[in-house]
Design an enzyme around this catalytic site. Structure first.
Site, PDB file in Angstrom:
ATOM      1  N   ARG A   1       0.847  -1.190   0.000  1.00 19.41           N
ATOM      2  CA  ARG A   1       0.000   0.000   0.000  1.00 19.41           C
ATOM      3  C   ARG A   1       0.886   1.244   0.000  1.00 19.41           C
ATOM      4  O   ARG A   1       1.810   1.358   0.790  1.00 19.41           O
ATOM      5  CB  ARG A   1      -0.926   0.031   1.209  1.00 19.41           C
TER       6      ARG A   1
ATOM      7  N   ASP B   1      -8.824  -2.041   8.222  1.00 13.56           N
ATOM      8  CA  ASP B   1      -9.569  -1.129   9.083  1.00 13.56           C
ATOM      9  C   ASP B   1      -9.786  -1.754  10.450  1.00 13.56           C
ATOM     10  O   ASP B   1     -10.060  -2.961  10.556  1.00 13.56           O
ATOM     11  CB  ASP B   1     -10.941  -0.811   8.487  1.00 13.56           C
TER      12      ASP B   1
ATOM     13  N   ARG C   1      -6.589  -0.147  -4.236  1.00 13.46           N
ATOM     14  CA  ARG C   1      -5.393  -0.406  -3.420  1.00 13.46           C
ATOM     15  C   ARG C   1      -5.211  -1.911  -3.243  1.00 13.46           C
ATOM     16  O   ARG C   1      -6.187  -2.662  -3.253  1.00 13.46           O
ATOM     17  CB  ARG C   1      -5.483   0.291  -2.077  1.00 13.46           C
TER      18      ARG C   1
ATOM     19  N   ASP D   1      -6.067  -2.903   2.450  1.00 11.31           N
ATOM     20  CA  ASP D   1      -6.597  -1.926   3.394  1.00 11.31           C
ATOM     21  C   ASP D   1      -6.952  -2.718   4.642  1.00 11.31           C
ATOM     22  O   ASP D   1      -7.554  -3.790   4.533  1.00 11.31           O
ATOM     23  CB  ASP D   1      -7.839  -1.248   2.806  1.00 11.31           C
TER      24      ASP D   1
END
Length: 165
Positions: free
Chosen positions: A82, A106, A101, A104
């Site tokens: 990333r 989260d 991307r 990711d």
């Protein structure tokens, strides 16, 4: 030990392999992965892209504090390809808040804590709007209650899919 719930996802490169690598690195650097959903495919949310996303929810037992978890997962994202600087350039060019991307990660929940700092907001503030996050969450923790709204993950998911209730 705290329980942290993470959502991993991506839509570029070998996403299956990247999500597997992310899970291994999370297990090594954040804490033991206790439960993991299947991968769920979805259209990009908040922007247009040809490649669909693949997302997976993980429940992790950790000794790390919330900001330490954030630092660890951001380091994993960077290690797995990333590039936030390149994403910022693309977002500025297109005027869109999101972009494709490779990975990711989260933080959706950290125990039942409510955190609102400059660097971290937990529970994730857009969770109730994101079917791509709620679908895998329902697989591994359907009855988990959101610490702010009190709704279960299942109730939040069904609210996004009213014609299927």
């Amino acid at each position: 030990m705290a329980r942290v719930v993470l959502l991993t996802g991506g839509n570029t490169g070998d996403v299956k392999r990247t999500l597997q690598a992310a899970q291994q690195l999370i297990n090594a650097r954040v804490g033991a992965v206790l439960r993991c959903s299947h991968r769920y495919e979805s259209k990009p949310w908040g922007f247009d892209a040809e490649q669909h996303f693949s997302n997976q929810a993980l429940e992790v037992s950790t000794d790390l504090q919330p900001l330490e978890v954030l630092e660890a997962v951001q380091a994993i994202e960077q290690e797995l390809g990333r590039n936030r600087a390149a994403e910022a350039v693309e977002k500025a060019r297109t005027g869109v808040a999101y972009t494709s991307r490779p990975i990711d990660i989260d933080i959706l929940f950290y125990d039942d804590e409510v955190i609102a700092s400059e660097r971290l907001t937990v529970p994730h503030p857009l969770l109730s709007e994101r079917e791509f996050a709620l679908a895998p969450l329902c697989e591994i923790m359907r009855q988990r209650r959101h610490p702010v709204t009190g709704q279960t993950m299942e109730e939040m998911y069904k609210a996004l899919r009213p014609n299927e209730n």
